[in-house]
Design an enzyme around this catalytic site. Structure first.
Site, PDB file in Angstrom:
ATOM      1  N   HIS A 133       0.703  -1.292   0.119  1.00  0.00           N
ATOM      2  CA  HIS A 133       0.202   0.151   0.035  1.00  0.00           C
ATOM      3  C   HIS A 133       0.611   1.184   0.283  1.00  0.00           C
ATOM      4  O   HIS A 133       1.015   1.945  -1.215  1.00  0.00           O
ATOM      5  CB  HIS A 133      -0.696   0.134   0.833  1.00  0.00           C
ATOM      6  CG  HIS A 133      -1.729   1.578   1.348  1.00  0.00           C
ATOM      7  ND1 HIS A 133      -1.799   1.824   0.488  1.00  0.00           N
ATOM      8  CD2 HIS A 133      -2.976   1.553   2.235  1.00  0.00           C
ATOM      9  CE1 HIS A 133      -3.134   2.604   0.586  1.00  0.00           C
ATOM     10  NE2 HIS A 133      -3.408   2.082   1.771  1.00  0.00           N
ATOM     11  N   ASP A 151       3.830   7.695  -7.711  1.00  0.00           N
ATOM     12  CA  ASP A 151       4.768   6.942  -6.492  1.00  0.00           C
ATOM     13  C   ASP A 151       6.354   7.097  -7.563  1.00  0.00           C
ATOM     14  O   ASP A 151       7.164   7.275  -6.823  1.00  0.00           O
ATOM     15  CB  ASP A 151       4.653   5.719  -6.383  1.00  0.00           C
ATOM     16  CG  ASP A 151       3.494   5.459  -5.791  1.00  0.00           C
ATOM     17  OD1 ASP A 151       3.575   5.796  -4.555  1.00  0.00           O
ATOM     18  OD2 ASP A 151       2.643   5.219  -5.588  1.00  0.00           O
ATOM     19  N   HIS A 181      -0.896   1.086 -12.540  1.00  0.00           N
ATOM     20  CA  HIS A 181      -1.671   1.238 -11.205  1.00  0.00           C
ATOM     21  C   HIS A 181      -2.351   0.393 -11.253  1.00  0.00           C
ATOM     22  O   HIS A 181      -3.090  -0.121 -12.038  1.00  0.00           O
ATOM     23  CB  HIS A 181      -1.670   2.495 -10.943  1.00  0.00           C
ATOM     24  CG  HIS A 181      -2.254   2.676  -9.602  1.00  0.00           C
ATOM     25  ND1 HIS A 181      -3.326   2.405  -9.448  1.00  0.00           N
ATOM     26  CD2 HIS A 181      -1.594   4.004  -9.136  1.00  0.00           C
ATOM     27  CE1 HIS A 181      -3.704   3.170  -7.747  1.00  0.00           C
ATOM     28  NE2 HIS A 181      -2.718   4.379  -7.879  1.00  0.00           N
TER      29      HIS A 181
END
Length: 425
Positions: free
Chosen positions: A265, A364, A306
């Protein structure tokens, strides 16, 4: 308008009529609440096909790369707003007026300090305790300090708790960092902006003043803003589930932090840096791209693609701009690690395999590079994620508590032993 319904038949008989609910955007939802009374439950590991709540905070359209907060596209908010304004939007439901924004910012500044005993609490952790372990404990312990805002039935007290959490998270996060590296705590300076203050507490020392570059402040604010909320993810669902028991808000946010700590996560941007270090050099990129395409090879390109976004991550475009600006301001364009990252980005964006599968760089990928460039250690990456996500967690918790709700109680498909006789001795 005619009410729609779905009909379920089992073994060709026993027709059960289930209502269909329509949201303002997205998929329609079949209400399965009546199944239990007919001796049936649904089976959905990971809840990927289950709507566990009704919410009007955030909407994601993964197929088309859309992320809306209260109806506003994330790209527009990143361009025209700042983190604290988005905090107000998420919690209150609307963008603040000019006066409301000034009042809200003043309120957050008023709450940045933490109780002196919290400093003593941190000192009880080992010198090398992981910052996420400390943060999880600190936030859970806040309920022992702020008894005046624990009545979850009182909206004013819920709002005070929200303000305290938003304001104190950067302070506590920076204190965890300072304890981890063995430096004295730096207290907040309320003449600074939210992101600027965080960087001041992270890198300042009592010996000398730390001057924050505007480009770094902007990038840090964007990292907080782009991580503010992301609908019903694992940590947000954890906060809601904990809150459904009537637990106080600090305990619920601590539960969310614990869920975020999992590498599947909140650890994605840290995984990006680990991947870049493993690749090591630009000349090794072709070899690792080949490995990434091999389904039998465990290596994966971290920071690409993703689970939710099947097209592109709308946050990544914004983060990419900040990434380029930070590297330029700090003169790191020729740093081997960052050159490797930019080369990998370029090749992956042009490679037919990744383009066909729409494995574009996500938020990210860029946030990990920015945090590394600023000088933040990887152990703090998820702590910063938690700091930005706090407003999303508390907004979802407040939304749930503000409406009729039931304690969460998932069911199971039991596959264990049937009734057994206890053996006689």
């Amino acid at each position: 308008m005619t009410k729609r319904s779905a009909k379920l038949s089992v073994d060709g008989k026993a027709v059960i009529e289930l209502p269909i609910h329509e949201g303002s955007l997205g998929y329609d939802v079949i209400d399965i609440g009546r199944l239990g009374g007919n001796g049936l439950f649904t089976y959905d590991p990971g809840f990927s096909s289950t709507a566990a709540c009704q919410s009007d905070i955030t909407y994601i359209d993964g197929e088309n790369g859309v992320l809306l907060h209260r109806g506003y596209p994330i790209e527009v908010l990143a361009e025209k707003s700042d983190y604290l304004e988005v905090c107000y939007l998420l919690f209150e439901g609307n963008l603040p007026t000019a006066d409301q924004k000034v009042d809200f910012e003043r309120t957050i500044r008023y709450h940045t300090m933490v109780n002196r005993s919290i400093e003593l609490f941190i000192s009880g952790f080992r010198y090398d305790a992981h910052p996420m372990a400390m943060l999880c404990g600190l936030v859970g312990a806040m309920s022992s300090f702020y008894h005046d805002s624990l009545d979850i039935t009182d909206q004013q007290q819920r709002t005070i708790s929200a303000h305290r959490l938003i304001a104190k998270m950067p302070t506590m996060a920076a204190m965890c960092h300072k304890h981890y590296i063995g430096q004295p705590y730096v207290y907040p300076d309320n003449s600074l902006s939210y992101a600027e203050n965080f960087l001041h507490m992270m890198f300042g020392t009592p010996c000398e003043e730390y001057e924050v570059h505007p480009a770094l402040t902007k990038a840090m604010d964007r990292i907080f803003l782009l991580h503010a909320d992301h609908e019903q993810n694992a940590s947000t669902s954890t906060v809601r589930l904990a809150g459904s028991s009537g637990a106080n808000p600090f305990a619920c946010i601590a539960a969310g932090i614990a869920a975020l700590w999992g590498p599947a996560h909140g650890g994605a941007n840290e995984a990006v840096l680990n991947m870049l270090n493993e690749i090591g050099d630009e000349k090794n990129i072709p070899k690792y791209l080949k490995r990434a395409k091999d389904k039998q090879d465990p290596f994966r390109l971290m920071g690409f693609g993703h689970r939710v976004y099947k097209n592109h991550d709308p946050r990544a475009t914004v983060m990419r701009e900040s990434c380029d600006e930070v590297l330029s301001v700090l003169g790191l364009e020729n740093d081997p690690l960052f050159k490797l990252a930019k080369k990998l980005e370029q090749i992956a964006l042009e490679d037919d395999y990744f383009v066909e599968k729409k494995l574009y760089p996500n938020v990210d990928f860029y946030s990990g590079i920015i945090l590394k460039a600023i000088g933040i250690p990887v152990e703090m990456f998820t702590v910063i994620f938690a700091t930005g996500r706090t407003v999303g967690w508390i907004s979802h918790w407040n939304e749930m508590i503000s409406n009729p709700y039931r304690i969460g109680r998932p069911r199971q498909l039991y596959t264990g032993a049937k009734t057994r006789e206890f053996p006689e001795v």
